[in-house]
Scaffold this motif. Structure first.
Motif, PDB file in Angstrom:
ATOM      1  N   PHE A 116       0.965  -1.280   0.076  1.00  0.00           N
ATOM      2  CA  PHE A 116      -0.095   0.133   0.130  1.00  0.00           C
ATOM      3  C   PHE A 116       0.781   1.210   0.109  1.00  0.00           C
ATOM      4  N   SER A 117       0.300   2.199  -0.459  1.00  0.00           N
ATOM      5  CA  SER A 117       1.053   3.590  -0.679  1.00  0.00           C
ATOM      6  C   SER A 117       1.159   4.042   0.803  1.00  0.00           C
ATOM      7  N   ARG A 118       2.258   4.460   1.210  1.00  0.00           N
ATOM      8  CA  ARG A 118       2.588   5.189   2.598  1.00  0.00           C
ATOM      9  C   ARG A 118       3.009   6.410   2.504  1.00  0.00           C
ATOM     10  N   ALA A 119       2.340   7.356   3.368  1.00  0.00           N
ATOM     11  CA  ALA A 119       2.759   8.823   3.567  1.00  0.00           C
ATOM     12  C   ALA A 119       3.629   8.942   4.927  1.00  0.00           C
ATOM     13  N   LYS A 120       4.752   9.689   4.855  1.00  0.00           N
ATOM     14  CA  LYS A 120       5.399  10.311   5.881  1.00  0.00           C
ATOM     15  C   LYS A 120       4.785  11.414   6.267  1.00  0.00           C
ATOM     16  N   ILE A 121       4.119  11.435   7.632  1.00  0.00           N
ATOM     17  CA  ILE A 121       3.239  12.402   8.419  1.00  0.00           C
ATOM     18  C   ILE A 121       3.588  12.328   9.830  1.00  0.00           C
ATOM     19  N   ASP A 122       4.007  13.566  10.208  1.00  0.00           N
ATOM     20  CA  ASP A 122       4.434  13.626  11.539  1.00  0.00           C
ATOM     21  C   ASP A 122       2.959  13.921  12.455  1.00  0.00           C
ATOM     22  N   LEU A 123       2.307  12.888  13.454  1.00  0.00           N
ATOM     23  CA  LEU A 123       1.114  13.760  14.118  1.00  0.00           C
ATOM     24  C   LEU A 123       1.278  12.846  15.281  1.00  0.00           C
ATOM     25  N   PRO A 124       0.431  13.436  16.350  1.00  0.00           N
ATOM     26  CA  PRO A 124       0.379  12.684  17.654  1.00  0.00           C
ATOM     27  C   PRO A 124      -0.392  11.288  17.412  1.00  0.00           C
TER      28      PRO A 124
END
Length: 122
Positions: free
Chosen positions: A11-19
């Motif tokens: 699956f396509s992954r996205a780098k996201i910085d979230l709590p």
């Protein structure tokens, strides 16, 4: 696609910085999201990590304007200071917010839609 040798992402992954709040039973760990897909999540590993690896987790992600995502997952791996979770099910109330969040961060919207379609079949 991945910083870890031997990983095979479907699956396509996205780098996201979230709590992320990781819950299991009465335990709660406050962590940071590293990346996310419709079927998996990577977080940082807390200093004190005393979870039951074979028991399910609930991951609560504050996705800002998209709301709160609540995903149910199992831990798949622990390595290099990060935890990898496999999402077991995305319920109907979380699909659209997850799609909206990912659509801002993935480079191929067609691949994302194919990933969402796979969810309907699992």
């Amino acid at each position: 696609m991945s910083d870890f040798p031997g990983e095979r992402r479907q699956f396509s992954r996205a780098k996201i910085d979230l709590p992320v709040e990781v819950q299991q039973g009465g335990s709660v760990w406050h962590q940071r999201l590293i990346d996310i897909s419709v079927a998996g999540i990577s977080t940082d590993q807390p200093d004190v990590w005393d979870a039951q690896y074979n028991e399910p987790f609930t991951l609560i992600i504050d996705a800002g304007r998209y709301g709160i995502l609540e995903l149910h997952a199992y831990l798949q791996h622990v390595e290099a200071g990060r935890l990898g979770f496999a999402v077991q099910h995305v319920d109907s109330k979380n699909v659209d917010p997850l799609r909206a969040l990912l659509s801002e961060h993935v480079s191929d919207p067609l691949a994302l839609e194919a990933d969402i379609d796979k969810l309907d079949k699992t």
